[in-house]
Design an enzyme around this catalytic site. Structure first.
Site, PDB file in Angstrom:
ATOM      1  N   ASN A  83       0.832  -1.192   0.000  1.00  0.00           N
ATOM      2  CA  ASN A  83       0.000   0.000   0.000  1.00  0.00           C
ATOM      3  C   ASN A  83       0.877   1.257   0.000  1.00  0.00           C
ATOM      4  O   ASN A  83       2.098   1.178  -0.094  1.00  0.00           O
ATOM      5  CB  ASN A  83      -0.957  -0.031   1.193  1.00  0.00           C
ATOM      6  N   HIS A 113      24.379   1.514  10.806  1.00  0.00           N
ATOM      7  CA  HIS A 113      25.594   2.329  10.881  1.00  0.00           C
ATOM      8  C   HIS A 113      26.407   1.974  12.121  1.00  0.00           C
ATOM      9  O   HIS A 113      25.860   1.505  13.127  1.00  0.00           O
ATOM     10  CB  HIS A 113      25.224   3.817  10.940  1.00  0.00           C
ATOM     11  N   GLY A 140       0.056  -1.320   9.178  1.00  0.00           N
ATOM     12  CA  GLY A 140       0.461   0.043   8.866  1.00  0.00           C
ATOM     13  C   GLY A 140       1.490   0.596   9.834  1.00  0.00           C
ATOM     14  O   GLY A 140       1.488   0.294  11.024  1.00  0.00           O
ATOM     15  N   SER A 158      -0.041  -3.128  13.482  1.00  0.00           N
ATOM     16  CA  SER A 158       0.304  -1.767  13.083  1.00  0.00           C
ATOM     17  C   SER A 158       1.094  -1.044  14.171  1.00  0.00           C
ATOM     18  O   SER A 158       0.891  -1.256  15.360  1.00  0.00           O
ATOM     19  CB  SER A 158      -0.961  -0.981  12.752  1.00  0.00           C
ATOM     20  N   THR A 163      12.488  -5.593  15.939  1.00  0.00           N
ATOM     21  CA  THR A 163      13.934  -5.576  16.167  1.00  0.00           C
ATOM     22  C   THR A 163      14.535  -6.972  16.211  1.00  0.00           C
ATOM     23  O   THR A 163      15.750  -7.114  16.128  1.00  0.00           O
ATOM     24  CB  THR A 163      14.255  -4.859  17.490  1.00  0.00           C
ATOM     25  N   LYS A 164      13.665  -7.996  16.354  1.00  0.00           N
ATOM     26  CA  LYS A 164      14.122  -9.380  16.408  1.00  0.00           C
ATOM     27  C   LYS A 164      13.260 -10.241  15.493  1.00  0.00           C
ATOM     28  O   LYS A 164      12.107  -9.911  15.231  1.00  0.00           O
ATOM     29  CB  LYS A 164      14.052  -9.912  17.848  1.00  0.00           C
TER      30      LYS A 164
END
Length: 208
Positions: A83, A113, A140, A158, A163-164
């Site tokens: 979407n 980084h 979303g 949403s 992170t894992k």
């Protein structure tokens, strides 16, 4: 090794490298055309996706705007839908399976980084591959961070920041994203019933 090879291997690489810069420019020339299409011109965007991505399956539907870094590191399976305002930073591979759905504002980041500021300020960066399995629904405003794998059939709610890695067959959400529950046979039975109700009503309406 070239900087491109370093980038794809997950090693530190110099991001302003000439080859990478040219690849980035080529990608965004295609994206300029992609994002200037008419809203309902999914066919043109599918053709451009074939030029942009490493590999594209059948029935690729992407709403505009869409953005990515290189495009050539993205693999998309069959029946993919993204979407509005999807962003994929593909400095490493992004592999998306079959029957995957993205809600608006899904962000996929392979790029990361160095923590040390002195190294980071030298424009040295690196990336980690992201894999999204088959039959996955991403809600979303979800952010998927570098190195994450999402297993087959899972749903990411949403607003989540993933992170894992997440296993197959779960509903997960939150910041950071955590497993809420498994997707069970009861879910399948319920939604099969809802499907049958839908088609029954459609047949009744057709007879009226």
């Amino acid at each position: 090794m070239s900087e491109r090879e370093r980038m794809l291997s997950g090693e530190l690489y110099y991001s302003p490298d000439q080859e990478l810069t040219q690849m980035h420019i080529k990608c965004h020339e295609i994206l300029d055309e992609f994002n200037q299409t008419k809203f309902n011109d999914f066919r043109t965007r599918e053709i451009l996706a074939h030029k942009l991505f490493k590999s594209v399956g059948e029935n690729c539907f992407i709403n505009k705007p869409f953005y990515c870094d290189y495009g050539v590191n993205i693999t998309v399976g069959n029946n993919f839908y993204a979407n509005f305002n999807c962003i994929i930073l593909d400095v490493n591979e992004v592999i998306i399976g079959d029957n995957v759905m993205f809600a608006p504002n899904v962000n996929i980041y392979t790029a990361t980084h160095p923590i040390d500021k002195n190294v980071r300020n030298l424009y040295l960066e690196y990336g980690k591959k992201i894999i999204i399995g088959n039959d996955v629904w991403i809600g979303g405003n979800v952010v998927i961070n570098p190195g994450v794998t999402i297993g087959d059939g899972s749903i990411i709610g949403s607003g989540s920041v993933v992170t894992k890695s997440m296993p197959s067959g779960v509903v997960a959400a939150g910041n950071p994203c955590k497993i809420i529950r498994k997707i069970t046979n009861e879910d399948k039975v319920y939604w099969q019933q809802k499907k049958e109700e839908y088609y029954t009503k459609k047949k009744e309406e057709a007879l009226d």
